[in-house]
Write an enzyme that holds these catalytic residues in place. Sequence first.
Site, PDB file in Angstrom:
ATOM      1  NE  ARG A 131      -4.274  -1.230  -0.201  1.00 47.65           N
ATOM      2  CZ  ARG A 131      -4.443  -2.212  -1.067  1.00 47.65           C
ATOM      3  NH1 ARG A 131      -3.429  -2.576  -1.851  1.00 47.65           N
ATOM      4  NH2 ARG A 131      -5.597  -2.838  -1.175  1.00 47.65           N
ATOM      5  CG  HIS A 147      -3.398  -0.766  -7.414  1.00 53.62           C
ATOM      6  ND1 HIS A 147      -3.824  -0.001  -6.364  1.00 53.62           N
ATOM      7  CD2 HIS A 147      -3.461  -2.058  -6.973  1.00 53.62           C
ATOM      8  CE1 HIS A 147      -4.147  -0.765  -5.334  1.00 53.62           C
ATOM      9  NE2 HIS A 147      -3.927  -2.029  -5.680  1.00 53.62           N
TER      10      HIS A 147
END
Length: 308
Positions: free
Chosen positions: A223, A271
Site C-alpha cells: 500500500r 496498481h
Amino acid sequence: MRRILIAVRNNREVFADLFRAELPGHDVVTTEPDDETPTAYAVVGLPPPGLLASLHGLEVVLSLNAGVEYLLASGEVPDGVPLVRMVDPGLVAGMVEWVAARVLAWHRNLFDYAALQSEARWKPLPEKLAGERTVTVLGAGELGRPAAALLATIGFRTRIWSREPREIPGVTGFAGRDRLAAAVEGADVLVNLLPSTAATTDLIDQALLDRMAPGGLLVNGGRGATLVDRDVLAALDDGRLSAAALDVFRAEPLADGDPYWGHPRVFVTPHVAAISHARTSVAVMADTIRRHERGDPLLHVVDRARGY
C-alpha cells in the site's frame, strides 16, 4: 432465494454470470435493489458511499480486494456482519510473479540496460549471483509468504518480517516491531507487501531505508501509505537507493506532475501487481457463501481491530 448484489466497478455482468453458474439457486443482481427483499451478500470493490449502509439483511460482505482499508474507513460494514477479504489463487500468483519480475529485473541490471539501449550504448555491467544478494520481505500473509518462498528458491538470501513469527523453509524470519530494523539491516532489496493499517502507515521512512545496503532496490506492492514518499525520493536522489519499483500510491491514479512519474530511477505500474481475476475470485467467493450457508467457519474474515 438469497440475493447477491454485485457492486464492483468493472465487468459486473461477467461477475454476475459467473456467480449464477456457481450458485444457481441465488438471485444475482448488479444494481442496487429498490424492493424490500433482503440482500444477503454484497460483493464489493470500492463501493460508492452509502451503498452498504443502505442495504438491509446483510449476512456477509465479500471484498474483491485483498486490502480492505477503504471499507473499514467508511464505517459502513455493519457490526456483526463478517467482512471477508479476497485471497484468490490468481491474485496471489500475480503478486508473486510481479515481485519476482521486479527483483530479477534489478538484480540482472535490466533497468540499466534499458537505459543504455535508449542511448545506443553497448556496456556490460557487473553482475552478481542471487546468493550474493539479501532480500527482505515485509509481510508474511497470503502474499508475503509465497513471494518470499519463491525468492528463496531462486537463491536469494531471503528474510521475512511480520507482526507474529512465521516459519518458511529457506527463509529467515523476524517478528515484532523491535525486530524490524534487524530484518532490514544490510538488505539489498526491500519488498513491502504489508496491509494498510495505523501500524504500517509511514513505516518505510529515512531511518529504515538507511538500514539497507547502499544502492539497493525498494519494491512496493502493498500500500502507498506505508512509504514516506519524500524520504524515498531523497534516498533515490542521493544514491542510497538505486531504484524503486512502485505499484501502489497514496492517491491513485498517480497525479500528473507527481515526482515519481519523472524520476529516472522509479519504475511505475498502475496498481496491477495483483489483480482479481473474475473466474478464480468468483470461485473463492462462491465457496465462502456455501460455507456460510452450511454453518461452517468462514476463511479470511477481517479482524477489524488489526485492520486485515
